[in-house]
Design a protein around this motif. Structure first.
Motif, PDB file in Angstrom:
ATOM      1  N   LEU A 237       0.860  -1.184   0.000  1.00 48.14           N
ATOM      2  CA  LEU A 237       0.000   0.000   0.000  1.00 48.14           C
ATOM      3  C   LEU A 237       0.895   1.231   0.000  1.00 48.14           C
ATOM      4  CD1 LEU A 237      -1.335  -2.256   2.221  1.00 48.14           C
ATOM      5  CD2 LEU A 237      -3.262  -0.748   1.795  1.00 48.14           C
ATOM      6  N   SER A 238       0.922   1.948  -1.120  1.00 49.60           N
ATOM      7  CA  SER A 238       1.904   3.015  -1.288  1.00 49.60           C
ATOM      8  C   SER A 238       1.462   3.977  -2.379  1.00 49.60           C
ATOM      9  CB  SER A 238       3.260   2.399  -1.658  1.00 49.60           C
ATOM     10  OG  SER A 238       4.209   3.389  -2.013  1.00 49.60           O
ATOM     11  N   ASP A 239       2.036   5.197  -2.360  1.00 48.55           N
ATOM     12  CA  ASP A 239       1.841   6.114  -3.487  1.00 48.55           C
ATOM     13  C   ASP A 239       2.883   5.866  -4.578  1.00 48.55           C
ATOM     14  OD1 ASP A 239       4.115   7.210  -2.309  1.00 48.55           O
ATOM     15  OD2 ASP A 239       3.101   8.989  -1.537  1.00 48.55           O
ATOM     16  N   LEU A 240       3.818   4.956  -4.308  1.00 46.68           N
ATOM     17  CA  LEU A 240       4.874   4.559  -5.255  1.00 46.68           C
ATOM     18  C   LEU A 240       5.809   5.711  -5.601  1.00 46.68           C
ATOM     19  CD1 LEU A 240       2.900   2.252  -7.756  1.00 46.68           C
ATOM     20  CD2 LEU A 240       4.037   1.643  -5.607  1.00 46.68           C
ATOM     21  N   PHE A 241       5.855   6.741  -4.750  1.00 45.90           N
ATOM     22  CA  PHE A 241       6.729   7.876  -5.007  1.00 45.90           C
ATOM     23  C   PHE A 241       8.131   7.591  -4.468  1.00 45.90           C
ATOM     24  CE2 PHE A 241       2.922  11.021  -4.802  1.00 45.90           C
ATOM     25  CZ  PHE A 241       2.555  10.652  -6.087  1.00 45.90           C
ATOM     26  N   ASP A 242       9.024   7.260  -5.361  1.00 43.44           N
ATOM     27  CA  ASP A 242      10.428   7.041  -5.041  1.00 43.44           C
ATOM     28  C   ASP A 242      11.215   7.488  -6.266  1.00 43.44           C
ATOM     29  OD1 ASP A 242      13.023   6.084  -4.713  1.00 43.44           O
ATOM     30  OD2 ASP A 242      12.393   4.279  -3.672  1.00 43.44           O
ATOM     31  N   PRO A 243      12.113   8.473  -6.110  1.00 43.87           N
ATOM     32  CA  PRO A 243      12.851   8.965  -7.285  1.00 43.87           C
ATOM     33  C   PRO A 243      13.658   7.878  -7.983  1.00 43.87           C
ATOM     34  CG  PRO A 243      13.822   9.791  -5.232  1.00 43.87           C
ATOM     35  CD  PRO A 243      12.498   9.188  -4.881  1.00 43.87           C
TER      36      PRO A 243
ATOM     37  N   HIS B   3      -0.037  -7.954  -4.489  1.00 39.93           N
ATOM     38  CA  HIS B   3      -1.120  -7.025  -4.822  1.00 39.93           C
ATOM     39  C   HIS B   3      -0.625  -5.620  -4.510  1.00 39.93           C
ATOM     40  CE1 HIS B   3      -3.825 -10.235  -5.523  1.00 39.93           C
ATOM     41  NE2 HIS B   3      -4.237 -10.436  -4.285  1.00 39.93           N
ATOM     42  N   VAL B   4      -0.734  -4.703  -5.447  1.00 40.86           N
ATOM     43  CA  VAL B   4      -0.349  -3.304  -5.231  1.00 40.86           C
ATOM     44  C   VAL B   4      -1.607  -2.455  -5.147  1.00 40.86           C
ATOM     45  CG1 VAL B   4       0.753  -1.275  -6.257  1.00 40.86           C
ATOM     46  CG2 VAL B   4       1.909  -3.489  -6.320  1.00 40.86           C
ATOM     47  N   ILE B   5      -1.747  -1.723  -4.045  1.00 41.27           N
ATOM     48  CA  ILE B   5      -2.830  -0.756  -3.890  1.00 41.27           C
ATOM     49  C   ILE B   5      -2.189   0.620  -3.950  1.00 41.27           C
ATOM     50  CG2 ILE B   5      -4.713   0.057  -2.429  1.00 41.27           C
ATOM     51  CD1 ILE B   5      -4.892  -2.732  -1.251  1.00 41.27           C
ATOM     52  N   HIS B   6      -2.390   1.284  -5.064  1.00 37.84           N
ATOM     53  CA  HIS B   6      -1.744   2.556  -5.371  1.00 37.84           C
ATOM     54  C   HIS B   6      -2.631   3.677  -4.838  1.00 37.84           C
ATOM     55  CE1 HIS B   6       0.593   4.989  -8.648  1.00 37.84           C
ATOM     56  NE2 HIS B   6       0.791   5.442  -7.418  1.00 37.84           N
ATOM     57  N   ILE B   7      -2.170   4.330  -3.778  1.00 40.77           N
ATOM     58  CA  ILE B   7      -2.997   5.307  -3.070  1.00 40.77           C
ATOM     59  C   ILE B   7      -2.563   6.721  -3.453  1.00 40.77           C
ATOM     60  CG2 ILE B   7      -3.767   6.120  -0.816  1.00 40.77           C
ATOM     61  CD1 ILE B   7      -3.210   3.317   0.246  1.00 40.77           C
ATOM     62  N   LEU B   8      -3.523   7.513  -3.935  1.00 36.78           N
ATOM     63  CA  LEU B   8      -3.247   8.870  -4.390  1.00 36.78           C
ATOM     64  C   LEU B   8      -4.344   9.814  -3.929  1.00 36.78           C
ATOM     65  CD1 LEU B   8      -2.258   7.929  -8.047  1.00 36.78           C
ATOM     66  CD2 LEU B   8      -0.676   8.757  -6.294  1.00 36.78           C
ATOM     67  N   ASP B   9      -4.001  11.096  -3.871  1.00 39.00           N
ATOM     68  CA  ASP B   9      -4.984  12.136  -3.594  1.00 39.00           C
ATOM     69  C   ASP B   9      -5.296  12.857  -4.906  1.00 39.00           C
ATOM     70  OD1 ASP B   9      -5.794  15.071  -2.840  1.00 39.00           O
ATOM     71  OD2 ASP B   9      -6.052  13.902  -0.997  1.00 39.00           O
ATOM     72  N   PRO B  10      -6.568  13.219  -5.138  1.00 43.02           N
ATOM     73  CA  PRO B  10      -6.922  13.889  -6.399  1.00 43.02           C
ATOM     74  C   PRO B  10      -6.117  15.153  -6.665  1.00 43.02           C
ATOM     75  CG  PRO B  10      -8.900  13.212  -5.236  1.00 43.02           C
ATOM     76  CD  PRO B  10      -7.751  12.954  -4.310  1.00 43.02           C
ATOM     77  N   VAL B  11      -5.705  15.879  -5.621  1.00 42.44           N
ATOM     78  CA  VAL B  11      -4.932  17.105  -5.830  1.00 42.44           C
ATOM     79  C   VAL B  11      -3.570  16.791  -6.435  1.00 42.44           C
ATOM     80  CG1 VAL B  11      -3.830  19.057  -4.650  1.00 42.44           C
ATOM     81  CG2 VAL B  11      -6.133  18.360  -4.004  1.00 42.44           C
ATOM     82  N   GLU B  12      -3.010  15.626  -6.128  1.00 41.79           N
ATOM     83  CA  GLU B  12      -1.742  15.225  -6.734  1.00 41.79           C
ATOM     84  C   GLU B  12      -1.926  14.888  -8.205  1.00 41.79           C
ATOM     85  OE1 GLU B  12       0.517  12.910  -3.130  1.00 41.79           O
ATOM     86  OE2 GLU B  12      -1.138  11.905  -4.131  1.00 41.79           O
TER      87      GLU B  12
END
Length: 303
Positions: free
Chosen positions: A192-198, A216-225
């Motif tokens: 469970l991650s936003d997958l943000f890693d440079p 299983h990958v649950i890609h969590i994001l906010d609409p503003v991003e």
């Protein structure tokens, strides 16, 4: 330790709905207890699977005497025996996951991840699977420890409520490598991650698949991003490194940003598909119960 900004509360009706579900696993793992999945083992169970030749020391009760009467040869009956499953939840607890927009009144991505993990953990516990929770950011933290049975749900909730405030930049690949080295048994892994890693997330996920975990990958994001609307002169601060950027957000720049985000999401989904990893996007704007009962089902993570 940190207290969740969004309480991990679950009413009895929602828990009853969760009990009707189970976490999907395409692979068969050798378990230690009976549960809601089947793997081929010798023994008595619900469903016949196959035969094999009798060898000295086999249980005589497993011999098929009808076949012996017809062929004058001894065969052992094989059955599909229900077994438990190890289920690990890897929660990205980095600073980018804790970011919340100034407007909108939504919970953070991290709080959304905790609520999703709690729900899926309850499903696993209700089906007598063995559940564990891990936090990671710049490194993999100490885990909860294996829990089994619904009576352990309070222990999972407490671990999720009291999450550590982790610092440093996300090191996705290194953390998942450490996880794969720690685990003695293979099983089901929810990331469970936003997958943000440079440095990218692909290497860590590929390693888990190579090590025979089902992922299983649950890609969590906010609409503003995903679709920011702010324009004009802005000062942006990177949540993990602390670096500040002075930018002028024009309409043209926003379009370029949207195109980059769209490409990032497409690439994440395509990579997971190529590697045989189930992938689902989980927005903080989606009502929580709808997210668990519909979005994750559509992503073939629960049934």
């Amino acid at each position: 330790m940190e207290t969740a900004t969004a309480p991990l509360l679950f009413d009895s009706d929602f828990l009853a709905k969760l009990e009707q579900l189970f976490l999907l696993s395409k692979k068969l793992f050798r378990g230690a207890h009976r549960a809601e999945r089947r793997s081929r083992q010798v023994g008595s169970s619900l469903e016949f699977a196959d035969y094999r030749n009798y060898t000295l020391g086999d249980d005589l009760r497993s011999i098929d005497w009808n076949i012996y009467g017809r062929l004058d040869r001894l065969f052992i009956k094989l059955f599909e025996q229900e077994q438990d499953l190890d289920i690990s939840f890897l929660l990205d607890a980095s600073a980018s996951m804790r970011w919340v927009p100034e407007k909108g009144g939504r919970i953070s991505k991290f709080d959304q991840a905790r609520r999703i993990a709690a729900s899926l953990a309850y499903i696993g516990l209700a089906n007598l699977d063995r559940v564990n929770v891990h936090y990671f950011a710049s490194r993999l933290e100490e885990d909860l420890g294996l829990c089994r049975g619904k009576s352990q749900f309070h222990k999972v909730l407490e671990f999720l409520r009291n999450a550590p405030a982790l610092e440093g930049e996300t090191r996705f690949d290194a953390c998942l490598r450490t996880f794969s080295q720690r685990m003695k048994r293979r099983g089901l892994v929810f990331v469970l991650s936003d997958l943000f890693d440079p440095n990218g997330f692909e290497g860590g996920l590929a390693l888990l698949r190579h090590q025979q975990f089902e992922v299983h990958v649950i890609h969590i994001l906010d609409p503003v991003e995903v679709r920011p609307e702010a324009t004009g002169d802005l000062r942006l601060v990177e949540s993990e490194s602390g670096e500040a950027y002075e930018v002028t957000a024009s309409e043209a720049l926003l379009r370029r940003y949207h195109a980059e985000v769209d490409a990032f999401l497409r690439n994440a989904a395509a990579f997971c598909t190529e590697k045989g990893i189930n992938y689902a996007q989980a927005s903080t704007a989606v009502p929580f119960e709808d997210l668990v009962l519909r979005v994750l089902r559509d992503g073939r993570m629960i049934q």
